[in-house]
Design a protein around this motif. Structure first.
Motif, PDB file in Angstrom:
ATOM      1  N   ARG A   3       0.745  -1.173   0.009  1.00  0.00           N
ATOM      2  CA  ARG A   3      -0.084  -0.011  -0.051  1.00  0.00           C
ATOM      3  C   ARG A   3       0.829   1.174   0.029  1.00  0.00           C
ATOM      4  N   GLY A   4       0.721   2.084  -0.785  1.00  0.00           N
ATOM      5  CA  GLY A   4       1.446   3.537  -0.829  1.00  0.00           C
ATOM      6  C   GLY A   4       1.010   4.666  -0.325  1.00  0.00           C
ATOM      7  N   GLU A   5       1.145   5.700  -1.005  1.00  0.00           N
ATOM      8  CA  GLU A   5       0.607   6.703  -0.325  1.00  0.00           C
ATOM      9  C   GLU A   5      -1.293   7.032  -0.635  1.00  0.00           C
ATOM     10  N   LYS A   6      -1.685   7.736   0.376  1.00  0.00           N
ATOM     11  CA  LYS A   6      -3.052   7.997   0.096  1.00  0.00           C
ATOM     12  C   LYS A   6      -3.199   9.255  -0.995  1.00  0.00           C
ATOM     13  N   TYR A   8      -6.438   9.948  -2.249  1.00  0.00           N
ATOM     14  CA  TYR A   8      -7.595  10.721  -2.267  1.00  0.00           C
ATOM     15  C   TYR A   8      -8.553  10.163  -1.153  1.00  0.00           C
ATOM     16  N   GLU A   9      -9.303  11.190  -0.569  1.00  0.00           N
ATOM     17  CA  GLU A   9     -10.010  10.511   0.753  1.00  0.00           C
ATOM     18  C   GLU A   9     -11.676  11.109   0.471  1.00  0.00           C
ATOM     19  N   GLY A  10     -12.421  10.339   0.146  1.00  0.00           N
ATOM     20  CA  GLY A  10     -13.734  10.928  -0.222  1.00  0.00           C
ATOM     21  C   GLY A  10     -14.550  10.406   0.911  1.00  0.00           C
ATOM     22  N   LYS A  11     -15.932  10.782   0.656  1.00  0.00           N
ATOM     23  CA  LYS A  11     -16.795  10.775   1.771  1.00  0.00           C
ATOM     24  C   LYS A  11     -16.914   9.085   2.262  1.00  0.00           C
ATOM     25  N   ALA A  12     -16.678   8.323   1.442  1.00  0.00           N
ATOM     26  CA  ALA A  12     -17.254   6.706   1.791  1.00  0.00           C
ATOM     27  C   ALA A  12     -15.765   6.117   1.450  1.00  0.00           C
ATOM     28  N   LYS A  13     -14.840   6.507   0.860  1.00  0.00           N
ATOM     29  CA  LYS A  13     -13.867   5.583   0.305  1.00  0.00           C
ATOM     30  C   LYS A  13     -12.490   6.465   0.304  1.00  0.00           C
ATOM     31  N   VAL A  14     -11.454   5.738   0.627  1.00  0.00           N
ATOM     32  CA  VAL A  14     -10.025   6.255   0.506  1.00  0.00           C
ATOM     33  C   VAL A  14      -9.313   5.507  -0.582  1.00  0.00           C
ATOM     34  N   VAL A  15      -8.453   6.369  -1.672  1.00  0.00           N
ATOM     35  CA  VAL A  15      -7.546   5.623  -2.489  1.00  0.00           C
ATOM     36  C   VAL A  15      -6.354   5.760  -2.259  1.00  0.00           C
ATOM     37  N   TYR A  16      -5.547   4.460  -2.270  1.00  0.00           N
ATOM     38  CA  TYR A  16      -4.122   4.661  -2.207  1.00  0.00           C
ATOM     39  C   TYR A  16      -3.366   4.041  -3.333  1.00  0.00           C
ATOM     40  N   ALA A  17      -2.290   4.492  -3.491  1.00  0.00           N
ATOM     41  CA  ALA A  17      -1.457   4.247  -4.514  1.00  0.00           C
ATOM     42  C   ALA A  17      -0.830   2.619  -4.237  1.00  0.00           C
ATOM     43  N   THR A  18       0.009   2.077  -5.210  1.00  0.00           N
ATOM     44  CA  THR A  18       0.554   0.480  -4.858  1.00  0.00           C
ATOM     45  C   THR A  18       1.698   0.743  -5.355  1.00  0.00           C
ATOM     46  N   ASP A  19       2.389  -0.305  -5.217  1.00  0.00           N
ATOM     47  CA  ASP A  19       4.009  -0.269  -5.775  1.00  0.00           C
ATOM     48  C   ASP A  19       3.682  -0.640  -7.349  1.00  0.00           C
ATOM     49  N   GLN A  20       2.397  -0.948  -7.961  1.00  0.00           N
ATOM     50  CA  GLN A  20       2.091  -0.834  -9.421  1.00  0.00           C
ATOM     51  C   GLN A  20       1.866   0.377  -9.807  1.00  0.00           C
ATOM     52  N   PRO A  21       2.417   0.870 -10.825  1.00  0.00           N
ATOM     53  CA  PRO A  21       1.994   2.455 -11.322  1.00  0.00           C
ATOM     54  C   PRO A  21       0.635   2.358 -11.902  1.00  0.00           C
ATOM     55  N   ASP A  22       0.079   1.384 -12.339  1.00  0.00           N
ATOM     56  CA  ASP A  22      -1.237   1.059 -12.930  1.00  0.00           C
ATOM     57  C   ASP A  22      -2.461   0.530 -12.070  1.00  0.00           C
ATOM     58  N   GLN A  23      -1.963   0.281 -10.753  1.00  0.00           N
ATOM     59  CA  GLN A  23      -3.019  -0.299  -9.759  1.00  0.00           C
ATOM     60  C   GLN A  23      -3.244   0.603  -8.772  1.00  0.00           C
ATOM     61  N   LEU A  24      -4.408   0.561  -8.247  1.00  0.00           N
ATOM     62  CA  LEU A  24      -4.751   1.142  -7.076  1.00  0.00           C
ATOM     63  C   LEU A  24      -5.247   0.507  -5.765  1.00  0.00           C
ATOM     64  N   LEU A  25      -5.619   0.944  -4.637  1.00  0.00           N
ATOM     65  CA  LEU A  25      -6.239   0.013  -3.723  1.00  0.00           C
ATOM     66  C   LEU A  25      -7.433   1.038  -3.150  1.00  0.00           C
ATOM     67  N   GLU A  27     -10.370   1.627  -0.525  1.00  0.00           N
ATOM     68  CA  GLU A  27     -10.506   1.205   1.235  1.00  0.00           C
ATOM     69  C   GLU A  27     -12.079   1.649   1.335  1.00  0.00           C
ATOM     70  N   PHE A  28     -12.854   0.709   1.704  1.00  0.00           N
ATOM     71  CA  PHE A  28     -14.176   1.204   1.979  1.00  0.00           C
ATOM     72  C   PHE A  28     -14.611   1.852   3.481  1.00  0.00           C
ATOM     73  N   LYS A  29     -15.087   2.842   3.834  1.00  0.00           N
ATOM     74  CA  LYS A  29     -15.098   3.462   5.129  1.00  0.00           C
ATOM     75  C   LYS A  29     -16.429   3.139   5.582  1.00  0.00           C
ATOM     76  N   VAL A  74      -8.855  -7.799  -1.727  1.00  0.00           N
ATOM     77  CA  VAL A  74      -7.665  -7.913  -1.016  1.00  0.00           C
ATOM     78  C   VAL A  74      -7.714  -8.081   0.656  1.00  0.00           C
ATOM     79  N   SER A  75      -8.798  -7.520   1.203  1.00  0.00           N
ATOM     80  CA  SER A  75      -8.980  -7.745   2.432  1.00  0.00           C
ATOM     81  C   SER A  75     -10.438  -7.399   2.721  1.00  0.00           C
ATOM     82  N   ASP A  76     -10.870  -7.045   3.867  1.00  0.00           N
ATOM     83  CA  ASP A  76     -12.346  -7.182   4.237  1.00  0.00           C
ATOM     84  C   ASP A  76     -12.766  -5.751   3.570  1.00  0.00           C
ATOM     85  N   THR A  77     -12.118  -4.824   3.780  1.00  0.00           N
ATOM     86  CA  THR A  77     -12.636  -3.492   3.093  1.00  0.00           C
ATOM     87  C   THR A  77     -11.948  -2.931   1.949  1.00  0.00           C
ATOM     88  N   VAL A  78     -10.928  -3.767   1.428  1.00  0.00           N
ATOM     89  CA  VAL A  78     -10.149  -3.216   0.293  1.00  0.00           C
ATOM     90  C   VAL A  78     -10.033  -3.873  -1.089  1.00  0.00           C
TER      91      VAL A  78
END
Lengths: 246, 246
Positions: A3-6, A8-25, A27-29, A74-78
């Protein structure tokens, strides 16, 4: 998957970079907002449930030919997804009158539309996500006419698939909101979540609302509605009478 | 021409039957409203001025091939028109960002649009005249797709003619609202008024607003603006540099 840097954080989700430039994580809040952020709250277990519901639905849509950003849960919320540039349009499909459609046009909630209606809203919280015509979309250069046609076609295909998906689970699909993104090569993929946060889902027998309207309208049993939707999504679909006849 | 029963009284006009079944009288009033009736007032001499302005502009548009309901001016405040069934759409053409367009999309007032924009609003005071997409118009069965195309074409033709008309009189045509009606044989005619109540008109040299925005925004010199527009409408147009060159 690192999991890389955050990003974007929205109202219901957070988006993280990954070690792959074309993939994101993603997370559901558990946080929930409504009415352009005027109403705020927390729905226990919403993150877990919406992640699971979204994963099931995206797999279903992919199996039926819809191009999406989904890669894996990849996990319960991600969820792991392909990185796309989000087109700043909320694409809403309506089968039954509800929500802003009723307020705008004075229709009673629950009235069936003769044909599914596709509406575009400008993803801009500051402006309150205003309705746009196709001419506005051109003027604002948010998408080309060809892209708008593609979004409409995909949205109506998703509607057909989801109407069947939910109908097999005893749910009426009233309306829903989609977002789309573009890959670096220009491919348009369905993105964002599909959950009781973004769909209106009514129990086909009782008419009970099983979606975020329970939160918006203070109807109570909010967590239970999300739990019930997850239960139906993950259980085997009941054969419909029409399908039993085949 | 015998004035018959009052058929309709609106915010700025009264419509009367006549002794001809296919003709109506429209009386222009001094009353003014704005913001869906939340603001009310009277603009002295508005009825006389808007009737005269509308008559001149309708004659100009008819002379240039636009089918309209206008027949004659029969008194200071009254026009004789063909009876049509009004299509419940406000057809707005915008050349420069102003008014609800700026509020909806966050544009600064005065920004030029690359192309004229046509918007449709549902003529329904109770709903606050909401913006409609073409799909809404179909869903509400307000006009056929062919009629919507016809309305757009006519609105853009009127815009071209009026841009020239006003430009020759030192006025920038910012935006305006049109209404259309149908004759019993299905012909679509331009209807309603065209005046500082329904157009945004800015002085080309000073940028001064010479329209109902002076009333809406409490800018003062409201009557003077209507008088100035009438003066320019009824005076001979100044030849533009381009035309002098011909």
């Amino acid at each position: 998957m690192q999991r890389g840097e955050k990003l974007y954080e929205g109202k219901a989700k957070v988006v993280y970079a990954t070690d792959q430039p074309d993939q994101l994580l993603i997370e559901f809040k558990d946080e929930a907002t409504a009415f352009d952020g005027k109403k705020r709250g927390t729905i226990a277990q919403k993150g877990v449930r919406n992640a699971a519901i979204t994963a099931v639905i995206y797999r279903y849509l992919q199996d039926h030919g819809i191009p999406t950003h989904f890669l894996a849960q990849v996990s319960d919320t991600v969820l792991l997804v392909r990185k796309v540039k989000i087109i700043p349009l909320e694409v809403v499909v309506r089968n039954i009158a509800a929500g802003s459609f009723c307020r705008r046009l004075g229709w009673p909630e629950g009235q069936t539309l003769f044909n599914p209606l596709v509406e575009f809203f400008y993803k801009d919280d500051r402006l309150g996500d205003p309705l746009l015509t196709e001419d506005h979309i051109q003027l604002l250069r948010l998408a080309t006419p060809e892209q708008v046609e593609r979004l409409k076609t995909l949205a109506l295909q998703v509607n057909q698939l989801l109407q069947r998906f939910w109908s097999e689970r005893g749910i009426v699909l009233v309306d829903f909101k989609l977002e789309f993104g573009q890959t670096p090569t220009g491919e348009i993929l369905l993105a964002d979540e599909i959950s009781p946060d973004t769909c209106r889902l009514w129990d086909a027998s009782t008419g009970d609302k099983l979606d975020k309207d329970r939160f918006r309208q203070d109807l109570g049993r909010v967590e239970e509605a999300y739990a019930e939707i997850l239960r139906r999504v993950t259980s085997s679909p009941a054969a419909t009478p029409a399908e039993r006849g085949k």
